[in-house]
Write a protein that holds these residues in place. Structure first.
Motif, mmCIF file in Angstrom:
data_model
loop_
_atom_site.group_PDB
_atom_site.id
_atom_site.type_symbol
_atom_site.label_atom_id
_atom_site.label_comp_id
_atom_site.label_asym_id
_atom_site.label_seq_id
_atom_site.Cartn_x
_atom_site.Cartn_y
_atom_site.Cartn_z
ATOM 1 N N MET A 419 1.295 -0.456 -10.308
ATOM 2 C CA MET A 419 2.209 0.685 -10.266
ATOM 3 C C MET A 419 1.584 1.940 -10.851
ATOM 4 O O MET A 419 2.082 3.039 -10.654
ATOM 5 N N VAL A 420 0.470 1.781 -11.624
ATOM 6 C CA VAL A 420 -0.200 2.922 -12.243
ATOM 7 C C VAL A 420 -1.646 2.948 -11.765
ATOM 8 O O VAL A 420 -2.374 1.965 -11.918
ATOM 9 N N HIS A 441 1.610 -1.716 -19.947
ATOM 10 C CA HIS A 441 1.618 -1.292 -18.550
ATOM 11 C C HIS A 441 0.353 -1.765 -17.838
ATOM 12 O O HIS A 441 -0.743 -1.714 -18.395
ATOM 13 N N GLU A 481 3.246 2.454 -3.047
ATOM 14 C CA GLU A 481 4.293 1.891 -3.907
ATOM 15 C C GLU A 481 4.156 2.286 -5.368
ATOM 16 O O GLU A 481 5.014 1.942 -6.194
ATOM 17 N N ALA A 482 3.074 2.999 -5.716
ATOM 18 C CA ALA A 482 2.819 3.318 -7.128
ATOM 19 C C ALA A 482 3.872 4.270 -7.685
ATOM 20 O O ALA A 482 4.465 5.075 -6.968
ATOM 21 N N LYS A 483 4.094 4.168 -8.988
ATOM 22 C CA LYS A 483 5.009 5.073 -9.672
ATOM 23 C C LYS A 483 4.276 6.242 -10.331
ATOM 24 O O LYS A 483 4.851 7.309 -10.503
ATOM 25 N N LEU A 484 3.021 6.006 -10.704
ATOM 26 C CA LEU A 484 2.292 7.015 -11.463
ATOM 27 C C LEU A 484 0.835 7.072 -11.010
ATOM 28 O O LEU A 484 0.190 6.039 -10.827
ATOM 29 N N ASN A 506 3.055 9.945 -0.801
ATOM 30 C CA ASN A 506 4.102 9.357 -1.634
ATOM 31 C C ASN A 506 4.843 10.479 -2.360
ATOM 32 O O ASN A 506 4.517 10.830 -3.501
ATOM 33 N N ASP A 508 7.577 10.599 -3.910
ATOM 34 C CA ASP A 508 8.258 10.224 -5.150
ATOM 35 C C ASP A 508 7.294 9.912 -6.286
ATOM 36 O O ASP A 508 7.723 9.602 -7.400
ATOM 37 N N LEU A 509 6.000 9.968 -6.011
ATOM 38 C CA LEU A 509 4.988 9.617 -7.013
ATOM 39 C C LEU A 509 4.940 10.680 -8.115
ATOM 40 O O LEU A 509 4.994 11.880 -7.836
ATOM 41 N N HIS A 510 4.839 10.226 -9.367
ATOM 42 C CA HIS A 510 4.649 11.159 -10.482
ATOM 43 C C HIS A 510 3.144 11.310 -10.704
ATOM 44 O O HIS A 510 2.431 10.323 -10.941
#
Length: 633
Positions: A419-420, A441, A481-484, A506, A508-510
């Protein structure tokens, strides 16, 4: 006019004009200096016989350069390089000399002549390679460090070569021994040691090296402290030059390479508190002398002899460079250099070196090579050096784009995404990765330096080799699919491209990105980064806090002041970003300037005016509980 002032004017004018034109055309400063030498020498005949003597003087620029390189290396780092230093460097010398010797014997030369030619052609140009790698910022890469290891070993290898070459003298040329001109440039055999037994020479040599190490560690600091206390900048500069010259002289007296001695001194002084001052004082002299050296190389080319033997000289030059590239590619494979580092290593060291001029003069003096053959070989050395900047251009414009398309096959396979994603594992990315791992994490780290990746895997860090700028590698790491995503690389253009691609793929990615300066901040902001961290901003704010504390401000007030400044600065950046235009300098952007003045006025009013309301609104978290109670009561 042949006076000193006129000659100085010619050399400096040629250097300034040619280098500026070459840099504007993307050719690099080295090629600019070489072209300048050709113009003022063989083409316009503005310089004469003084070029050869001047070249020996200018070779001192190489000595200064290696001193500065040593200042950048910690002794521990040099020890860690021992495998590449001995393995890569030793194998390169042996393999290249053997192949050149075999080819020379096939062309009908005696074995002693062939071996000597192999020695000469096994060396590469320290001046050109390190200068070019430094300009391109590639010295710290795997390919750059491997190149530096080979160049350092070559400098060491000159010592036994100078000792062995006189033993290869041809009987039919022995009458030239007394009549040949002496070797100049600081690399001649030490006269003080002639006639001494071998064991005494060994002891004196070891003692000289030990003296450099001990004196550099224990004597230099108190001496420089005394000089620094005088507060006379010119005396400190003179002392820095004296240090380099003294070490070079000592090494010459005992028959060692002065460049090797000054490099060793630089390594010893790498931990000194005077390191940066020494570097800033020596750097201008190094740059001028190296430029002068390259000019003299171009000016010393004998075009009459070159045109008379053009086909032979060109064929020998291309054959030499092909042999060296082949040897270097094999060694790169054996020592696991991959991708661009492999080609940088092979093409960067494909030329003959400046020590070739010294060795050729030395071989003629000692009746090892005929004068006619030495003249042809000197042209080969000079021509190969002049072709080196062109090889770097080929590397940048032709090979690298093709390599980028092939890199997908060489990059590590990432079977399990995370995810990171962290792009870049230098000093910036490593700290972020450690903090995230310590808090539980799971991360995936991408870096294109193979030795860093392999080393971190030993510590259990999930790191993968590959260029994070490649879309396919980012997707295999789990970009969709990553968040960060943390972009921690120091390449400004590539980091912007990574942010732009990631934001597009992406939404929505931060994205957290590392920025070099304000202009880079604006580019990253426009590309879609969420949080942008300037490399030195936070450390500068901390330093400002220390300054306020030292000036008597209470630590509580200091923290509030810092917090307000950071918040206001970030708010100002967001207001200025839409006004910034990439193709317009900020000093010519009237709208940007007006807004910046307005923001600065607001910041000053907040910092120096009535700040209580601002603190209450933005920095309530810094207010101690007892103060809050008093306010409510």
């Amino acid at each position: 006019m042949n006076g000193f002032v006129f000659q100085a004017f010619v050399y400096l004018l040629a250097a300034v004009v040619s280098v500026l034109v070459a840099k504007r055309l993307g050719l690099g400063s080295v090629l600019g200096y070489l072209i300048a030498g050709v113009l003022i020498g063989p083409v316009l005949h503005l310089v004469g016989n003084e070029t050869e003597d001047l070249q020996h003087f200018a070779e001192f620029g190489v000595v200064m350069m290696l001193f500065l390189v040593g200042l950048e290396l910690q002794p521990r780092a040099l020890w860690e390089m021992r495998a590449k230093l001995l393995g890569l460097g030793g194998l390169q010398i042996v393999a290249t000399a053997a192949l050149v010797m075999a080819i020379s014997m096939m062309l009908g030369q005696a074995w002693s002549v062939s071996l000597t030619v192999g020695f000469i052609f096994s060396l590469s140009s320290t001046a050109i390679v390190l200068q070019t790698l430094g300009e391109k910022g590639l010295l710290k890469s795997d390919g750059g460090q491997s190149s530096f290891s080979v160049l350092l070993f070559q400098d060491i290898a000159v010592i036994p070569m100078l000792a062995l070459i006189p033993l290869l003298a041809l009987p039919e040329l022995s009458h030239l021994l007394q009549s040949a001109p002496g070797t100049a440039g600081g690399h001649e055999t030490a006269r003080l040691l002639e006639g001494l037994p071998g064991w005494q020479i060994t002891i004196i040599t070891i003692a000289a090296v030990s003296f450099v190490v001990v004196a550099g560690h224990y004597l230099s600091r108190p001496i420089f402290r005394v000089i620094a206390a005088s507060k006379l900048r010119e005396i400190f500069t003179a002392a820095a030059l004296l240090l380099v010259i003294a070490i070079a002289l000592l090494m010459t007296l005992v028959g060692l390479s002065p460049a090797l001695g000054t490099f060793l001194a630089g390594v010893v002084l790498a931990n000194s508190e005077f390191r940066h001052e020494l570097e800033s004082d020596i750097e201008p002299f190094k740059g001028l002398l190296l430029g002068l050296f390259f000019i003299t190389v171009g000016a010393s080319i004998n075009f009459a002899l070159l045109w008379a033997n053009l086909a032979l000289v060109v064929a020998l030059t291309l054959c030499l460079m092909a042999v060296k590239v082949a040897v270097l590619l094999v060694l790169a494979h054996l020592f696991r250099l991959r991708g661009s580092d492999k080609w940088l290593f092979a093409l960067g060291l494909a030329q003959a070196g400046e020590f070739g001029f010294v060795l050729l003069s030395f071989t003629v003096q000692n009746a090892v090579l005929p004068q006619e053959l030495a003249a042809i070989l000197l042209l080969v050395v000079a021509l190969s050096m002049m072709l080196t900047p062109a090889l770097f251009i080929v590397l940048d414009k032709v090979i690298m784009p093709r390599f980028d398309r092939q890199q997908a096959e060489e990059a590590d396979d990432i079977a399990e995404p995370a995810m990171v994603i962290i792009a870049g594992l230098g000093r910036f990315g490593q700290i972020i990765n450690r903090v995230l791992l310590a808090n539980g994490h799971k991360t995936i780290v991408l870096d294109y330096q193979a030795d860093v990746v392999e080393g971190l895997r030993k510590f259990g860090v999930r790191s993968f080799f590959g260029d994070a700028g490649r879309p396919d590698l980012l997707h295999s790491a789990g970009l969709a699919e990553a968040k960060l995503l943390v972009v921690a690389i120091d390449d400004t253009d590539r980091s912007v491209e990574i942010v732009r691609h990631a934001r597009r793929e992406n939404p929505d990615l931060h994205i957290i990105a590392r920025a070099f300066d304000r202009n880079h901040v604006y580019r990253l902001y426009q590309a879609g980064a969420d949080d942008i961290v300037r490399e030195v901003f936070d450390s500068s704010v901390r330093a400002a806090g220390y300054a306020l504390t030292a000036l008597g401000m209470h630590p509580y007030e200091v923290e509030k002041s810092k917090a307000v400044f950071v918040r206001q600065d970030r708010a100002g950046l967001r207001q200025l970003a839409p006004l910034w235009k990439e193709d317009v300098p900020v000093f010519n952007n009237a709208e940007y300037i007006a807004k910046a003045k307005e923001i600065n006025d607001l910041l000053e009013a907040a910092m120096l005016g009535d700040r209580s309301a601002l603190y209450d609104k933005t920095e309530r978290g810094w207010t101690p509980p007892d103060v809050l109670a008093a306010e409510k009561g």
